[in-house]
Design an enzyme around this catalytic site. Sequence first.
Site, PDB file in Angstrom:
ATOM      1  N   HIS D 167      -4.972   7.591  -0.584  1.00 28.02           N
ATOM      2  CA  HIS D 167      -3.750   6.819  -0.329  1.00 28.02           C
ATOM      3  C   HIS D 167      -3.584   6.571   1.166  1.00 28.02           C
ATOM      4  O   HIS D 167      -3.359   5.442   1.607  1.00 28.02           O
ATOM      5  CB  HIS D 167      -2.546   7.588  -0.897  1.00 28.02           C
ATOM      6  CG  HIS D 167      -1.212   7.081  -0.435  1.00 28.02           C
ATOM      7  ND1 HIS D 167      -0.664   7.410   0.794  1.00 28.02           N
ATOM      8  CD2 HIS D 167      -0.321   6.251  -1.024  1.00 28.02           C
ATOM      9  CE1 HIS D 167       0.509   6.805   0.937  1.00 28.02           C
ATOM     10  NE2 HIS D 167       0.743   6.106  -0.164  1.00 28.02           N
ATOM     11  N   ASN D 168      -3.724   7.598   1.949  1.00 26.80           N
ATOM     12  CA  ASN D 168      -3.543   7.446   3.396  1.00 26.80           C
ATOM     13  C   ASN D 168      -4.669   6.631   4.015  1.00 26.80           C
ATOM     14  O   ASN D 168      -4.439   5.855   4.945  1.00 26.80           O
ATOM     15  CB  ASN D 168      -3.454   8.818   4.069  1.00 26.80           C
ATOM     16  CG  ASN D 168      -2.103   9.462   3.856  1.00 26.80           C
ATOM     17  OD1 ASN D 168      -1.497   9.278   2.796  1.00 26.80           O
ATOM     18  ND2 ASN D 168      -1.620  10.212   4.826  1.00 26.80           N
ATOM     19  N   GLU D 171      -3.843   3.177   3.372  1.00 25.06           N
ATOM     20  CA  GLU D 171      -2.715   2.855   4.267  1.00 25.06           C
ATOM     21  C   GLU D 171      -3.215   2.437   5.648  1.00 25.06           C
ATOM     22  O   GLU D 171      -2.716   1.467   6.226  1.00 25.06           O
ATOM     23  CB  GLU D 171      -1.827   4.101   4.354  1.00 25.06           C
ATOM     24  CG  GLU D 171      -0.639   4.003   5.272  1.00 25.06           C
ATOM     25  CD  GLU D 171       0.007   5.391   5.449  1.00 25.06           C
ATOM     26  OE1 GLU D 171       0.146   6.122   4.447  1.00 25.06           O
ATOM     27  OE2 GLU D 171       0.329   5.747   6.597  1.00 25.06           O
TER      28      GLU D 171
END
Lengths: 294, 294, 294, 294
Positions: D167-168, D171
Site C-alpha cells: 500500500h505504501n 502510495e
Amino acid sequence: MQLGLIGLGKMGGNMRDRLRAAGHEVVGYDRNPDISDATGLADMVDKLASPRVIWAMVPAGEITEQTIDELIPLLSPGDVVIDGGNSRFSDDMPRAVRLAEHGIGYLDVGVSGGVWGKEYGYALMVGGEVDHVALAMPIFEALKPPGEFGFVHAGGVGAGHYAKMVHNGIEYGLMHAYAEGYELLEKSEIVSDVPGVFASWREGTVVRSWLLDLMSRALAEDPHLDKLKGYADDTGEGRWTVEEAIRLAVPMHVIAASLFARFASRQDDSPAMKAIAALRNQFGGHAVKSQAGE
Amino acid sequence: MQLGLIGLGKMGGNMRDRLRAAGHEVVGYDRNPDISDATGLADMVDKLASPRVIWAMVPAGEITEQTIDELIPLLSPGDVVIDGGNSRFSDDMPRAVRLAEHGIGYLDVGVSGGVWGKEYGYALMVGGEVDHVALAMPIFEALKPPGEFGFVHAGGVGAGHYAKMVHNGIEYGLMHAYAEGYELLEKSEIVSDVPGVFASWREGTVVRSWLLDLMSRALAEDPHLDKLKGYADDTGEGRWTVEEAIRLAVPMHVIAASLFARFASRQDDSPAMKAIAALRNQFGGHAVKSQAGE
Amino acid sequence: MQLGLIGLGKMGGNMRDRLRAAGHEVVGYDRNPDISDATGLADMVDKLASPRVIWAMVPAGEITEQTIDELIPLLSPGDVVIDGGNSRFSDDMPRAVRLAEHGIGYLDVGVSGGVWGKEYGYALMVGGEVDHVALAMPIFEALKPPGEFGFVHAGGVGAGHYAKMVHNGIEYGLMHAYAEGYELLEKSEIVSDVPGVFASWREGTVVRSWLLDLMSRALAEDPHLDKLKGYADDTGEGRWTVEEAIRLAVPMHVIAASLFARFASRQDDSPAMKAIAALRNQFGGHAVKSQAGE
Amino acid sequence: MQLGLIGLGKMGGNMRDRLRAAGHEVVGYDRNPDISDATGLADMVDKLASPRVIWAMVPAGEITEQTIDELIPLLSPGDVVIDGGNSRFSDDMPRAVRLAEHGIGYLDVGVSGGVWGKEYGYALMVGGEVDHVALAMPIFEALKPPGEFGFVHAGGVGAGHYAKMVHNGIEYGLMHAYAEGYELLEKSEIVSDVPGVFASWREGTVVRSWLLDLMSRALAEDPHLDKLKGYADDTGEGRWTVEEAIRLAVPMHVIAASLFARFASRQDDSPAMKAIAALRNQFGGHAVKSQAGE
C-alpha cells in the site's frame, strides 16, 4: 585534395591542423579574420577548384541554415556540402533537397573526439549518397583515427547525424552508470580507496572503457570531487534520442533516466518534490521543510 | 610461492594455469579427481608449508561456508584463507571473525576477467588487513594484468567483494545503455548499417570500451541478433547493488532499471501489464488482448 | 441553447443525450445518416441561429483539420468552434489563428469521463478566450458533473488540451503504480487474498481512488487476471507528456517509465535484451537462450 | 469487548477514542502517565479478563520487540497480541513463533488512515490465524470505516504488514505521478491556472482520488507551493517494497523511481552528478560549475 572549411573554432581549427598535417589543402573561413584563410565565403569558394567539397563546422540551427543559404549561389553543380555540426537529423533531408535543386550534394557527418581528436583522430559517422561520400573520402581518411574503425557510411541523408545522436544518448547512459557506482562507493563505509577501485578497473575488467579512464583520472586529481558541483547541462542529442525512442516506441529507461538526472541537477529546488512535501503535509502531518528554514 | 586452490572449474582451472606459468607452485583441489592435485582438503593442506595461503574458488553461499568450515581444523595460526568467489560482501566480516578466532587470516577478493583472464590477467579487488594482503601479494601479482592497473586493496574485510559488486552493477548499466542504443538504431528507418555504426565507434569516440568491442563482434556475427532471445539472467551482484543503494539512500535509477529489464526479460507475460489492461478495459472499453487470442 | 455537434460516436452520442436531457437543443451531424440530425455540415449549420457554437468530437489529426476547413466557409463572424477531441495542444494555436482570420472563435476542450460520463458528467478542461468560454458556458454546465469541480478554464488557446494531456500522463503513472503493487502481491508467498487486499483499500486508505475501485472490480471478476494479456496500447497523450517534459527540462521518471512499459508490452521479443544476451554470450560464456529453443 | 492498547500517541490516542465511542472498553497504557489508563503493562493486563487482546501501537523495531518481550510473562495461553505498528513483515513470523511457544496468538495489522482515521475509520490489513482474527473482530469492526471495504484478512502471519507495505509503495508511485504532472503544468507557458486544473480533476476524471483532493487543497492554500521545500523523508515501507521486488524479480520502475527521487531530495549536492561533471570536464572541456562559483 582541397577542402573549404567554415568555422575555425576549437573543433574546426584542430581539424584544419590535422588535415594539413596529412597533406591536404584547406581553405578555412572564420568570422575572426586573425585565423581565417579567406575574407569571406565567396573568397573561400573562389580559391577552390570544382568539384568543391565544403565542410561547415558551425553551431547547429540558425547559423548552419544561414551558412548553407549563403553557399548555394556561390557553388556549382557537382559540389558537395558537408554539415559536421551537431544538427538534428531531421534537418538533414530538407537541406539535402534544397541543395539538390541546385545540383549540389549533401553529406551529414557526426563527429566524435572532442579536444582529443586532433591527435588521435575523429570518429566520423556519415550519411548521404555513395557518390558524395566517395568525393570526400580522402578528407574522411585523414580525419579518422588510423585502423579499421572510426568511420562508417551509416546510410542515406540524415544517417550520420542519427548515428551521432544515438552515440551521445548511449554516452549519457554510460556516464550515469559510472556515476551511480561512484556515489555508492563514496557512501559505503566498507570501501576506503574509491579512486584506487576506479583505477584498478582500467585493466582486465568488464567495465573498462575510455570514460572509465577519464573517471579514474578525475578521481586521481580530486579524490572526492570536492571542487565540482553536481551540475550538468545537456546538449540536444540526449533529448533527441529520447524523443526518437518515443516516436519509435522503444523502451528507453536508462538513457531517459540519465537525461532526467541532468535536468534535476540544474534545479535549485524540485517543484515535484514540493508537491510530495505538500501531500505528506496534508495527509499525515509529516514533518516537512518550509522555506523559512525549520 | 605455494598456493592451495580449491575449485578447478572454468575460473579456478585457468587461474592455476596462469599461476604455474608465472612460476608459482599450485596445489589444486577439486571434487573431480581427474583434475585435482590432491585427494582431499586435508591432503592439499598437508602439501603446503606454513604460513599457508588457501584460495577458495567455489560457488558463493552454502558451498563456500562449508569449505571454510572444513578448512578451519586443518589450518594453523598465521595461515590466510582467500574467498575469490562471488560472495555477498556482508558474508565476509562474520567469516573473518570466525577464522580470526583460530588465528587464521581472511581476504575477500573480487575477480573480474572471465574466460579472457587466463591470457590477459584477472582484475583483482581485495579486502582485508594489510599483513594478509602482503602475504598473498605474489599470487595477486601473477594473476593481475601487467601494468599499473587491475589491482586494488580497496579497504578492510568485505571491501573486495563490495568493489566487485559495484563493478557488476555498473556493468549492468553500461550494457543496457548500449542495448537501448542498439534497439533505437535497429528500429530507425534512417540508419541502414547498424553493425557498421557499432564498429565505427570502436576508435575515437566517447563510447569506446571493451563492451563495445564485444557488441561490435556480436553484430558482425549476427547483424540483427536473429539467433538470440531477449532473455537475461541476473547474478546476485546486480540485486545487491540496488539493495545497497536503498540502504544508503543513493538514487540509482539507471542500474535499477537495468536490473528490472532483466527481470522483465524472463517473464512470459507481465502481471503488471495485465493490471494495466484490466484497468483500461474497465474504464474505457479500450481494446485489450485476451488470452484466447483476439 | 443550441449546439451543433459533429461526430456522434460513443462519446458524441452520449454527450448529445446528456445535453438534451438538460434541455439544450442539439443538432448532431454524423456520417452515419441513421444517427445524424442533419444531412451534412451545411444543413447542420443552417439549423442553428447566430452566434453559433459548433462542437467537433471527431478523431484527432487529419479528420479534425478537414472538419474545421469545411466549417470555415459555412460559419459567420462571432461563431465559435470547439475541438473536444484528443488533439495535440500544439495544433490549437495555428487552428485558432486560422479561424480568427474569419472572425470565428476557437476553444479547445479536454474531455474526461469515457463511457461513464453520460451518467456522471464529463470533466472539462477548456482553453481559449474568456468571451468564447462565456458563449459556450451553458453547454459546459450541462456536460460537467454537478458540484464545484469537473470544469476549468485553464488558460488561453491550447490550455485545455494541455491540461488533458497532463491528466492522461498522470493517469499512466497512477495505473502503473497500482500495477506494480499488484504484481508484487501476486508473486508474494505471504499474501493469499490479493483481490481482498485491493477491495480493503477502497475505504480509509491513502491510495483510494476511482482507478483503485476499477482495479478492485476487475480482480473481483478475474482474481488472477487470467483472461487478459499483458498488453497495452498507448494513446498520444502519454507520449506528448514526456515530449513536453523533455522540452521543458522536467525530470519525469515515473510517467516515462509507465510509457516505456507499455512499449515493452507490445514487443514479442526485446531487441535491447537480445543485445544484453549477445554481450553476456561474448564475455562470459553465460548461458543464453537461442531462438532454436535451448 | 475489552482491549489493552499500548501507545497512546497521535494514532493510539485517536484509536482509543474511536473504540470507546463504539462502546468498547479500552485500557490504554502509555509512558506518559497523564494520558495512560494504567500504571504499567502489568497493571494494564490485570485490568483485562481472559482471553485478552492486546494491541501494541508503538514505534517499529526495538521498542516493539521490547514491548512484546515484556508482555510474554504477563499474558496467558489464549491471549492474542496485535502489532499495529509499521513493522517489517519479515519480523512477524519470528515474533509469532516466540509467542506461540507460550500459547499466545499473534496478529499483524497494517493500519492506514492517519489523522483522518478517528473520524472516518482506519483501513485495516490483517495477517494471522483465523481464530485469532475472530477473537479481535469486534475491535476491527469498530476501527474500520463503515461499509464493505476497509478491512481484509490478507493471509497468514505477516500478510497484514505485507499488504500495508505494498500500500505504501503504491502510495509513493501515485504521489510522484501527481507531482510530475504538477511540475509540468507549473513550467508550461500555456496553462495559467494550475490550482484550477487540479480542482477540476476532482470530479468526473480518471485521476480522481483522495490524494488528488489533498493536492488540490494544498494548491488552494499555496498556489505555487512557495512555502515548501522540495524535501521528503521516506519511511521504511517504500524501501522494503523495492527490496521485495528485487527478491521476487518484479520489475518496479515506477515505485523505485519515486523512492530514488526522495533520496535525491535530501541531498545538498549529488555525488553522481559531480561524477558526470568530472567526466564532461575531462573529455570535452565542457563548462562545469565549480564550488567556488564560476
